[in-house]
Scaffold this motif. Structure first.
Motif, PDB file in Angstrom:
ATOM      1  N   GLY A 119      36.060 -10.465  27.125  1.00 45.74           N
ATOM      2  CA  GLY A 119      35.099  -9.703  27.906  1.00 45.74           C
ATOM      3  C   GLY A 119      33.807  -9.498  27.146  1.00 45.74           C
ATOM      4  N   LEU A 120      32.695  -9.512  27.867  1.00 46.75           N
ATOM      5  CA  LEU A 120      31.402  -9.206  27.284  1.00 46.75           C
ATOM      6  C   LEU A 120      30.515  -8.598  28.358  1.00 46.75           C
ATOM      7  CD1 LEU A 120      29.195 -11.695  28.154  1.00 46.75           C
ATOM      8  CD2 LEU A 120      30.720 -12.908  26.625  1.00 46.75           C
ATOM      9  N   CYS A 121      29.549  -7.821  27.933  1.00 48.16           N
ATOM     10  CA  CYS A 121      28.618  -7.182  28.866  1.00 48.16           C
ATOM     11  C   CYS A 121      27.197  -7.561  28.491  1.00 48.16           C
ATOM     12  CB  CYS A 121      28.748  -5.662  28.816  1.00 48.16           C
ATOM     13  SG  CYS A 121      30.335  -5.037  29.383  1.00 48.16           S
ATOM     14  N   PHE A 122      26.349  -7.622  29.504  1.00 44.12           N
ATOM     15  CA  PHE A 122      24.909  -7.735  29.299  1.00 44.12           C
ATOM     16  C   PHE A 122      24.309  -6.410  29.719  1.00 44.12           C
ATOM     17  CE2 PHE A 122      24.989 -12.564  30.224  1.00 44.12           C
ATOM     18  CZ  PHE A 122      25.276 -12.843  28.904  1.00 44.12           C
ATOM     19  N   ILE A 123      23.415  -5.902  28.891  1.00 41.10           N
ATOM     20  CA  ILE A 123      22.743  -4.635  29.161  1.00 41.10           C
ATOM     21  C   ILE A 123      21.238  -4.873  29.148  1.00 41.10           C
ATOM     22  CG2 ILE A 123      22.214  -2.345  28.222  1.00 41.10           C
ATOM     23  CD1 ILE A 123      25.069  -2.221  27.183  1.00 41.10           C
TER      24      ILE A 123
END
Length: 136
Positions: A119-123
């Protein structure tokens, strides 16, 4: 204290390709008989570790590496200037979208997974970023 980030991948070349094309990182060097790739371009180096699927993750557990989508309480957040552009770039390189962009007081966020199930997020910050929600 120095921070090093390690990410297991079952195909090192595929991992290098994804993190270059999908996130804009660049290969710094190869280590340990070409079983590790040091990726640059984030605030800490990211090491891609070639580990075959099904191998034991630790000596203390029976858990085995599985590169299908999995969940762990630790994930990486990448701060980007243009959320939509970052999403399109990552999807084009093989990421999968988990949650489309959501708006918050501090900015916008999208959740994805890389081709190896991580999992990874972009902010994308807005205004003061997390400063907008800081406790007094």
């Amino acid at each position: 204290m120095e921070l090093l980030i390690n990410i297991d991948v079952d195909d090192l070349e595929h991992g290098i390709g994804f993190y270059e094309a999908g996130l804009g990182l660049r290969l710094g060097r190869r280590l340990f008989d070409n079983s590790v790739a040091e990726m640059h371009g984030a605030c800490a180096p990211i090491y891609l570790l070639a580990k075959e699927a099904g191998t034991v993750a630790t000596a203390r557990a029976d858990a085995r590496r599985d590169y299908a989508r999995h969940w762990t309480p630790v994930h990486l957040d990448f701060v980007v200037e243009d959320l939509e552009a970052a999403i399109e770039r990552a999807l084009g390189a093989g990421a999968e979208i988990e949650d489309w962009p959501q708006d918050f007081d501090w900015g916008r966020q999208a959740r994805l997974s890389d081709p190896f199930g991580h999992g990874l997020c972009f902010i994308e910050w807005r205004g003061q970023g997390y400063g907008a929600v800081a406790s007094p």
